[in-house]
Design a protein around this motif. Structure first.
Motif, PDB file in Angstrom:
ATOM      1  N   ARG A 104     -16.325  -4.084 -16.819  1.00 40.37           N
ATOM      2  CA  ARG A 104     -16.361  -5.546 -16.663  1.00 40.37           C
ATOM      3  C   ARG A 104     -15.357  -6.021 -15.613  1.00 40.37           C
ATOM      4  NH1 ARG A 104     -16.918  -6.989 -22.977  1.00 40.37           N
ATOM      5  NH2 ARG A 104     -19.134  -6.477 -23.133  1.00 40.37           N
ATOM      6  N   ILE A 107     -16.733  -5.349 -12.184  1.00 35.55           N
ATOM      7  CA  ILE A 107     -17.733  -6.359 -11.808  1.00 35.55           C
ATOM      8  C   ILE A 107     -17.035  -7.643 -11.385  1.00 35.55           C
ATOM      9  CG2 ILE A 107     -19.604  -7.804 -12.690  1.00 35.55           C
ATOM     10  CD1 ILE A 107     -20.405  -5.396 -14.472  1.00 35.55           C
ATOM     11  N   LEU A 108     -15.985  -8.027 -12.120  1.00 36.73           N
ATOM     12  CA  LEU A 108     -15.195  -9.207 -11.744  1.00 36.73           C
ATOM     13  C   LEU A 108     -14.578  -9.011 -10.364  1.00 36.73           C
ATOM     14  CD1 LEU A 108     -13.963 -11.949 -12.603  1.00 36.73           C
ATOM     15  CD2 LEU A 108     -12.031 -10.627 -13.505  1.00 36.73           C
ATOM     16  N   ILE A 110     -15.750  -7.228  -7.916  1.00 31.18           N
ATOM     17  CA  ILE A 110     -16.786  -7.346  -6.881  1.00 31.18           C
ATOM     18  C   ILE A 110     -17.026  -8.815  -6.537  1.00 31.18           C
ATOM     19  CG2 ILE A 110     -19.253  -7.054  -6.404  1.00 31.18           C
ATOM     20  CD1 ILE A 110     -19.113  -4.351  -7.755  1.00 31.18           C
ATOM     21  N   PHE A 111     -17.136  -9.669  -7.539  1.00 24.75           N
ATOM     22  CA  PHE A 111     -17.368 -11.096  -7.289  1.00 24.75           C
ATOM     23  C   PHE A 111     -16.182 -11.744  -6.593  1.00 24.75           C
ATOM     24  CE2 PHE A 111     -20.526 -10.716 -10.825  1.00 24.75           C
ATOM     25  CZ  PHE A 111     -21.635 -11.038 -10.065  1.00 24.75           C
ATOM     26  N   LEU A 112     -14.982 -11.525  -7.111  1.00 31.18           N
ATOM     27  CA  LEU A 112     -13.802 -12.152  -6.518  1.00 31.18           C
ATOM     28  C   LEU A 112     -13.495 -11.600  -5.131  1.00 31.18           C
ATOM     29  CD1 LEU A 112     -11.459 -12.404  -9.643  1.00 31.18           C
ATOM     30  CD2 LEU A 112     -12.804 -14.220  -8.556  1.00 31.18           C
ATOM     31  N   ASP A 113     -13.650 -10.300  -4.947  1.00 31.92           N
ATOM     32  CA  ASP A 113     -13.424  -9.710  -3.626  1.00 31.92           C
ATOM     33  C   ASP A 113     -14.415 -10.245  -2.605  1.00 31.92           C
ATOM     34  OD1 ASP A 113     -11.333  -8.233  -4.639  1.00 31.92           O
ATOM     35  OD2 ASP A 113     -12.405  -6.328  -4.635  1.00 31.92           O
ATOM     36  N   THR A 114     -15.655 -10.462  -3.023  1.00 28.64           N
ATOM     37  CA  THR A 114     -16.657 -11.020  -2.115  1.00 28.64           C
ATOM     38  C   THR A 114     -16.302 -12.456  -1.728  1.00 28.64           C
ATOM     39  OG1 THR A 114     -18.347  -9.608  -3.114  1.00 28.64           O
ATOM     40  CG2 THR A 114     -19.120 -11.478  -1.800  1.00 28.64           C
ATOM     41  N   ALA A 115     -15.830 -13.240  -2.684  1.00 29.48           N
ATOM     42  CA  ALA A 115     -15.407 -14.617  -2.387  1.00 29.48           C
ATOM     43  C   ALA A 115     -14.215 -14.616  -1.429  1.00 29.48           C
ATOM     44  CB  ALA A 115     -15.060 -15.349  -3.677  1.00 29.48           C
ATOM     45  N   ILE A 175     -15.048  -3.628  -1.775  1.00 36.22           N
ATOM     46  CA  ILE A 175     -16.314  -3.980  -2.433  1.00 36.22           C
ATOM     47  C   ILE A 175     -17.193  -2.736  -2.564  1.00 36.22           C
ATOM     48  CG2 ILE A 175     -18.442  -5.315  -2.158  1.00 36.22           C
ATOM     49  CD1 ILE A 175     -16.640  -7.492  -0.816  1.00 36.22           C
ATOM     50  N   SER A 178     -15.765  -0.459  -5.331  1.00 30.44           N
ATOM     51  CA  SER A 178     -16.086  -0.950  -6.676  1.00 30.44           C
ATOM     52  C   SER A 178     -17.546  -0.681  -7.018  1.00 30.44           C
ATOM     53  CB  SER A 178     -15.786  -2.451  -6.781  1.00 30.44           C
ATOM     54  OG  SER A 178     -14.410  -2.682  -6.720  1.00 30.44           O
TER      55      SER A 178
END
Length: 185
Positions: A104, A107-108, A110-115, A175, A178
């Motif tokens: 989990r 996955i968090l 991946i989202f935060l790194d992309t932002a 990214i 991960s």
């Protein structure tokens, strides 16, 4: 006997996966430190950039500062936000080294790194366009290349861009790492 051999084979493959995930987590931690150093160096380098040139007399001077241009201010703010995020993400990255089966939080990440990649890319791209204009100018718009006069200012802003784009590359690798760690489950 055959069931014991199957269990032993499964244990070996899960141990191999755990070792590989631990290696990925260590590389993740190192890349976060590299990205932090690049972005914090870029923010500090740009925020302390200024140069003053005398004009005809001693009393009339031209001054160039980073906050004269909104794109450079955005660059400093974006790099500062990303630096703070990277610093705050280091404990979770250490947690991934200790416990490589965490899904989990990856996955968090991946989202935060992309932002953060989007924010950092936007800031670096905006500043890069102004640095390009400062070096080359634009004759059609009557914008003169100021780097002929403000050499130190242009060198420092160009150097700041290098650290920021190093952070962009590090985020792309983070990214991907991960995603690889999640796909190995």
């Amino acid at each position: 006997m055959k069931a014991d051999a199957i269990e032993l084979g499964e244990w070996k493959s899960s141990a191999k996966r755990g070792g590989l995930n631990r290696g990925v987590s260590i590389l993740d931690f190192i890349l976060r430190i590299v990205a932090f150093l690049g972005t914090v160096g870029s923010a500090i380098g740009m925020a302390t950039t200024n140069e003053t040139l005398p004009f005809v007399t001693q009393f009339v001077r031209f001054r160039a500062e980073y906050n004269d241009l909104p794109m450079f201010t955005f660059f400093v703010i974006a790099n500062s936000i990303v630096s703070a995020y990277l610093l705050l993400s280091l404990p979770l990255s250490i947690f991934h080294i200790l416990r490589s089966s965490a899904e989990r939080s990856r996955i968090l990440f991946i989202f935060l790194d992309t932002a953060m990649l989007g924010l950092l890319t936007a800031g670096a791209s905006a500043a890069a366009s102004i640095v390009y204009l400062a070096h080359k100018g634009n004759a059609k718009a009557n914008w003169f290349a100021i780097c002929r006069q403000f050499n130190s200012f242009c060198e420092r802003t160009s150097g700041s861009l290098i650290g920021s784009f190093l952070g962009v590359v590090a985020f792309i690798l983070l990214i991907l790492l991960s995603a690889v760690a999640l796909s190995r489950r």
